[in-house]
Design a protein around this motif. Sequence first.
Motif, PDB file in Angstrom:
ATOM      1  N   GLN A 107       1.148  -1.256  -0.006  1.00 41.06           N
ATOM      2  CA  GLN A 107      -0.900  -0.076  -0.176  1.00 41.06           C
ATOM      3  C   GLN A 107       1.357   0.998   0.437  1.00 41.06           C
ATOM      4  O   GLN A 107       0.203   2.067  -0.720  1.00 41.06           O
ATOM      5  CB  GLN A 107      -1.474  -0.112   1.339  1.00 41.06           C
ATOM      6  CG  GLN A 107      -2.317  -1.111   1.394  1.00 41.06           C
ATOM      7  CD  GLN A 107      -2.891  -0.928   0.171  1.00 41.06           C
ATOM      8  OE1 GLN A 107      -2.877  -1.822  -0.911  1.00 41.06           O
ATOM      9  NE2 GLN A 107      -3.874  -0.291   0.061  1.00 41.06           N
ATOM     10  N   ARG A 112       2.213   2.009  -3.666  1.00 36.72           N
ATOM     11  CA  ARG A 112       1.572   2.257  -4.092  1.00 36.72           C
ATOM     12  C   ARG A 112       1.411   3.833  -3.884  1.00 36.72           C
ATOM     13  O   ARG A 112       1.098   4.468  -5.311  1.00 36.72           O
ATOM     14  CB  ARG A 112       0.441   1.914  -3.769  1.00 36.72           C
ATOM     15  CG  ARG A 112       0.514   0.167  -4.676  1.00 36.72           C
ATOM     16  CD  ARG A 112      -1.281  -0.878  -4.452  1.00 36.72           C
ATOM     17  NE  ARG A 112      -1.587  -1.381  -5.225  1.00 36.72           N
ATOM     18  CZ  ARG A 112      -2.364  -2.478  -5.160  1.00 36.72           C
ATOM     19  NH1 ARG A 112      -3.042  -2.439  -4.344  1.00 36.72           N
ATOM     20  NH2 ARG A 112      -2.299  -3.533  -6.088  1.00 36.72           N
ATOM     21  N   GLN A 113       1.243   4.385  -3.063  1.00 34.14           N
ATOM     22  CA  GLN A 113       1.294   5.991  -2.744  1.00 34.14           C
ATOM     23  C   GLN A 113       2.638   6.117  -2.964  1.00 34.14           C
ATOM     24  O   GLN A 113       1.751   7.645  -3.502  1.00 34.14           O
ATOM     25  CB  GLN A 113       1.346   5.813  -0.737  1.00 34.14           C
ATOM     26  CG  GLN A 113      -0.099   5.525   0.102  1.00 34.14           C
ATOM     27  CD  GLN A 113      -0.704   6.403  -0.377  1.00 34.14           C
ATOM     28  OE1 GLN A 113      -1.167   7.421  -0.248  1.00 34.14           O
ATOM     29  NE2 GLN A 113      -2.668   5.846  -0.534  1.00 34.14           N
ATOM     30  N   GLU A 114       3.105   5.314  -3.172  1.00 31.27           N
ATOM     31  CA  GLU A 114       4.643   6.341  -3.929  1.00 31.27           C
ATOM     32  C   GLU A 114       4.437   6.228  -5.160  1.00 31.27           C
ATOM     33  O   GLU A 114       5.427   7.035  -5.748  1.00 31.27           O
ATOM     34  CB  GLU A 114       5.769   5.787  -3.122  1.00 31.27           C
ATOM     35  CG  GLU A 114       6.055   6.147  -2.033  1.00 31.27           C
ATOM     36  CD  GLU A 114       7.721   4.818  -1.316  1.00 31.27           C
ATOM     37  OE1 GLU A 114       8.213   4.976  -1.932  1.00 31.27           O
ATOM     38  OE2 GLU A 114       7.340   5.039   0.048  1.00 31.27           O
TER      39      GLU A 114
END
Length: 326
Positions: free
Chosen positions: A43, A46-48
């Motif tokens: 997660q 993915r945020q990065e």
Amino acid sequence: MAIEGSKQQVLEYLRHHRGEYISGEELSKKLAITRTAVWKHIQALRQEGYQIDAQTRRGYCLLSIPDCFYPEEVAAGLKTSWLGRNLYYYDEVGSTNQVAKELADGGAPEGTVVIAEAQTGGRGRRGRSWLSPPHKGIWFSVILRPRVTPALASQLTLLAAVAVAAAIRRHTGLPPGIKWPNDLLAGGRKVCGILTEIKAEIDAIEYVVLGTGLNVNMEAGDFSPEVRPLATSLFLELGRPVARLPLFQEILYQLEKWYERWQEEGFDPVRRAWKEASVTLGREVEVNSWREVFRGVAVDIDAEGALLVRGGGGEVRRFNSGEVSL
Ligand code: BTN
């Protein structure tokens, strides 16, 4: 294990198996972390900006990496042996040149690079500011410690222009022109500027900071109405976005290559390459130096990188610094 460390390991594992699906169980076993930790790291990645597909029963698959200058991404495709191996990365910073100078004062080694996704106080030559919006350009500074007299430092500013121009040409096919001393032009407008700052004794250089600002994916609206007629970006010239990360890696490679060549063979090869890409030589120019404004035809650069301009009366003047208008 530290959270950041195990997240990095998840990424490395997926990167190593790029295109394959790796189960959460395999990741958890190999990295000795819980399945929940694996999921949290996925997660966070993915945020990065990492695109990671997740499928029940198959697991996770790294689809693409973000076009950011995360040190691990830069290092993953870097072809240099020393330049950029010590990398400082900022999401946002005042000026990378300022940070680089502070690091150099603190003893940072030659080849240290500072890069930021955005600068809030980017500085240009002659006290101007340099627009550096997030994720749209390559804003970075390199620390060099050449063992030459300060008089030769100006050769490095020309060298930087040659290296960055070569990288742009190789990566995009677009051949930028060099306006003396080291502005890169595309379609007649400035696409890249280089600010060289030096700390030296009378006979020895302590360090040189080469700060490069390359407009990569800026759109017309990113520039102010005053700047727009003079400035452009690779995106505007090519009509398509350009991936910044591989271009940055190529720039570092070209810089290292040209710098080593300069140390081994002197200024001659740089001078030849500079002249080949020059849009200044042979043209009617106006040079605005701190002493005067001089008009004439730019005829050559000399062995120190100074510009030679022939005036109306046939006299040839030499400029070490100044602003050239074409
Ligand atoms: C110019 O005026 O042509 C030089 C512009 C140099 C801008 C770069 S962006 C990275 C580095 N940090 C700065 O504050 N300036 C240079």
